[in-house]
Design an enzyme around this catalytic site. Structure first.
Site, PDB file in Angstrom:
ATOM      1  N   HIS A   1       4.586  -5.743   7.932  1.00 24.13           N
ATOM      2  CA  HIS A   1       4.285  -5.378   6.550  1.00 24.13           C
ATOM      3  C   HIS A   1       2.770  -5.368   6.303  1.00 24.13           C
ATOM      4  O   HIS A   1       2.200  -4.368   5.854  1.00 24.13           O
ATOM      5  CB  HIS A   1       4.979  -6.352   5.595  1.00 24.13           C
ATOM      6  CG  HIS A   1       4.767  -6.063   4.151  1.00 24.13           C
ATOM      7  ND1 HIS A   1       5.673  -5.371   3.383  1.00 24.13           N
ATOM      8  CD2 HIS A   1       3.731  -6.343   3.323  1.00 24.13           C
ATOM      9  CE1 HIS A   1       5.209  -5.238   2.145  1.00 24.13           C
ATOM     10  NE2 HIS A   1       4.024  -5.834   2.085  1.00 24.13           N
ATOM     11  N   GLU A   2       2.131  -6.467   6.625  1.00 27.96           N
ATOM     12  CA  GLU A   2       0.681  -6.559   6.376  1.00 27.96           C
ATOM     13  C   GLU A   2      -0.092  -5.577   7.255  1.00 27.96           C
ATOM     14  O   GLU A   2      -1.144  -5.066   6.847  1.00 27.96           O
ATOM     15  CB  GLU A   2       0.180  -7.994   6.568  1.00 27.96           C
ATOM     16  CG  GLU A   2       0.819  -9.036   5.634  1.00 27.96           C
ATOM     17  CD  GLU A   2       0.748  -8.680   4.154  1.00 27.96           C
ATOM     18  OE1 GLU A   2      -0.210  -7.978   3.753  1.00 27.96           O
ATOM     19  OE2 GLU A   2       1.662  -9.081   3.403  1.00 27.96           O
TER      20      GLU A   2
ATOM     21  N   HIS B   1      -0.389  -2.351   5.437  1.00 26.97           N
ATOM     22  CA  HIS B   1      -1.508  -2.378   4.478  1.00 26.97           C
ATOM     23  C   HIS B   1      -2.837  -2.222   5.227  1.00 26.97           C
ATOM     24  O   HIS B   1      -3.723  -1.471   4.816  1.00 26.97           O
ATOM     25  CB  HIS B   1      -1.533  -3.708   3.728  1.00 26.97           C
ATOM     26  CG  HIS B   1      -0.470  -3.851   2.683  1.00 26.97           C
ATOM     27  ND1 HIS B   1      -0.312  -2.952   1.655  1.00 26.97           N
ATOM     28  CD2 HIS B   1       0.495  -4.799   2.490  1.00 26.97           C
ATOM     29  CE1 HIS B   1       0.699  -3.346   0.863  1.00 26.97           C
ATOM     30  NE2 HIS B   1       1.203  -4.464   1.361  1.00 26.97           N
TER      31      HIS B   1
ATOM     32  N   GLU C   1       1.918  -0.072  -1.029  1.00 25.32           N
ATOM     33  CA  GLU C   1       3.189  -0.693  -0.652  1.00 25.32           C
ATOM     34  C   GLU C   1       4.050   0.289   0.158  1.00 25.32           C
ATOM     35  O   GLU C   1       4.844  -0.127   0.992  1.00 25.32           O
ATOM     36  CB  GLU C   1       3.903  -1.178  -1.918  1.00 25.32           C
ATOM     37  CG  GLU C   1       4.952  -2.247  -1.699  1.00 25.32           C
ATOM     38  CD  GLU C   1       4.432  -3.567  -1.136  1.00 25.32           C
ATOM     39  OE1 GLU C   1       3.203  -3.771  -1.073  1.00 25.32           O
ATOM     40  OE2 GLU C   1       5.267  -4.389  -0.739  1.00 25.32           O
TER      41      GLU C   1
END
Ligand code: ZN
Length: 502
Positions: A266-267, A270, A296
């Site tokens: 997830h990170e 980003h 997101e």
């Protein structure tokens, strides 16, 4: 002064602001990771000092005169300079129109409210937090009146703070589709005879091994560790100092390595966005992800669209097993895939699965909408929350700590923030569909060719930074706006197949 000189001075001024922002990011990363507790008061003072300096630079006389000098020429500016002007002007107008004493009072209110909320959650005491929430809602309504430029609903202004151009009308239509699709789909999952064994992936993995897994996952998807760093915090996040220094954090649970594995993916989503903003806009205000929703969409793309796909596990299982303890040697790619997609009703948003996540957000959106469009009594919120949970997820929180009090957002006045989490998922499915028109996505994932996938995202999204508005950016890709149909189709296809629903 001629236009060229004004533009140069404008850019130099923005660069100075960017230096402050970058320094503040370094400091806040330090605060969140290794700063000693004993220095909390010193840090608060220092952070306050830099925030005030930055505020002065972005709203002071110098900025005012630069914006006034550029105003008559805004049509003549090149694309990037025009984008900088637009962004800075919008921020300036919002900042200067609200009286400074109102801003100060709001900061004091939310700082107090945050402490009260923390205690209220611990004590399961909504009534203690309610008066603060009431005041925060009133304050946000009041602040909208200072910046109002049309007669749009008050809540629209709040939504726009977190996702430029987003409106209640847009979200109403979006969530109506989400509700109509996911609620029955979840029911199908619950009634399905298919049972997924999550225990298989809960065999203990020591933290040192999990750190190796993090590095493996990050490198796999192309996160450049030469321009990045993986730290550890209770709440994972991604922090950008410049495109050449984008850091992420994760947290480790010995008995659930998938938790940090997915938090890393997830990170990384980003971070890839931030590492790949164009070199031509490096060091400017444009060198950042355009909005929370689009940001997101990138994190969800790597976490879910890639990371929770069948092809991903067919590719990654062997590599991962080389790092995982021996106890994992018999777990198959299919078992990993299924465990990673275990779905069902849950109470806590941050632990929700891919299928139900947007239902959690929808509850919050509908309540915020009521707070700003209806005359409701704050004390009714716990009952409203529980009723919606029962209706959409089929479960009722046993207490308010696990219900209406669970999130920090309202305590800092972050109304309008939540829906960006959900449209991030929707955009990720939308982008997947566009991507599939140009390449064999499933085949690429199965052979671990994430570079080709990232290159598409870089070209369509990352490199543009904040040059376009989020709406324009999405429109440029395929000529349409946020469209929940892609998301709904994606979830239906995936979970009907996984749970063998007809
Ligand atoms: Zn995120």
């Amino acid at each position: 002064m001629n236009l060229e000189a004004t533009i140069m001075e404008f850019k130099a001024h923005l660069e100075k602001m960017k230096m402050y922002q970058s320094a503040m990011s370094v400091m806040s990363f330090d605060d969140a990771t290794i700063a000693p507790k004993g220095a909390t008061a010193d840090r608060a003072k220092r952070n306050g000092f830099f925030a005030a300096e930055l505020f002065a630079l972005s709203t002071g006389e110098k900025m005012k005169s630069l914006l006034e000098a550029l105003e008559p020429h805004k049509e003549e500016l090149d694309v990037n300079t025009a984008a900088m002007y637009r962004l800075v002007k919008k921020n300036y107008d919002k900042s200067v129109k609200i009286p400074i004493d109102k801003i100060r009072a709001f900061r004091e209110l939310t700082s107090k409210a945050n402490d009260v909320w923390e205690k209220a959650r611990k004590d399961n005491d909504f009534a203690a937090f309610a008066p603060y929430l009431r005041d925060i809602v009133a304050a946000r309504k009041e602040m909208v009146e200072f910046v109002r430029t049309d007669d749009a609903p008050t809540y629209d202004y709040l939504l726009d703070d977190y996702e430029e151009g987003a409106t209640m009308a847009m979200y109403d239509e979006y969530f109506a589709k989400v509700r109509a699709a996911i609620v029955p789909l979840l029911k199908g999952v619950m009634e399905s005879k298919k049972k997924i064994n999550y225990e298989l992936v809960k065999m203990s993995v020591d933290i040192e091994t999990q750190r190796k897994i993090s590095e493996y996952a990050a490198k796999m998807v192309g996160y450049d560790l030469n321009r990045g760093y993986i730290g550890e915090t209770a709440h994972p996040f991604c922090s950008t100092f410049s495109r050449n220094d984008v850091r992420i954090t994760t947290r480790y649970d010995e008995n659930d390595f998938l938790s940090s594995f997915y938090s890393i993916l997830h990170e990384c989503g980003h971070a890839l966005y931030e590492q790949n903003t164009g070199e031509d806009i490096a060091g400017t205000v444009l060198a950042r992800g355009v909005s929370m929703g689009i940001h997101e969409s990138q994190s969800r793309f790597y976490e879910n669209v890639i990371g929770r796909s069948k092809g991903f596990w067919e590719y990654a299982t062997n590599g991962l097993k080389e790092i995982l303890p021996q106890s994992y040697k018999d777990v198959t790619a299919t078992e990993f895939y299924e465990a990673a997609n275990l779905a069902g009703p849950s109470l806590i948003r941050v632990e929700a699965d891919e299928l139900t996540y947007s239902l959690h957000i929808m509850v919050r959106y509908e309540i915020e909408r009521m707070l700003f469009t209806e005359d409701i009594d704050i004390m009714e919120l716990p009952a409203i929350w529980n009723k919606k949970f029962e209706e959409y997820l089929g479960i009722t929180p046993p207490n308010d700590a696990m219900g209406v009090l669970q999130d920090i957002h309202w305590s800092f006045g972050g109304m309008g923030y939540f829906p960006t989490y959900s449209i991030g998922s929707a955009y990720s499915a939308q982008f997947l569909s566009y991507m599939k028109r140009e390449m064999d996505f499933d085949a690429l994932v199965k052979k671990g060719d994430f570079a080709t996938i990232t290159a598409w995202l870089v070209d369509k999204i990352h490199r543009h930074g904040s040059i376009h508005t989020p709406k324009d950016l999405v429109h440029k890709i395929a000529g349409e706006q946020l469209n929940a149909d892609y998301y709904v189709d994606y979830l239906n296809e995936k979970f009907k197949s996984l749970y063998e629903i007809q």
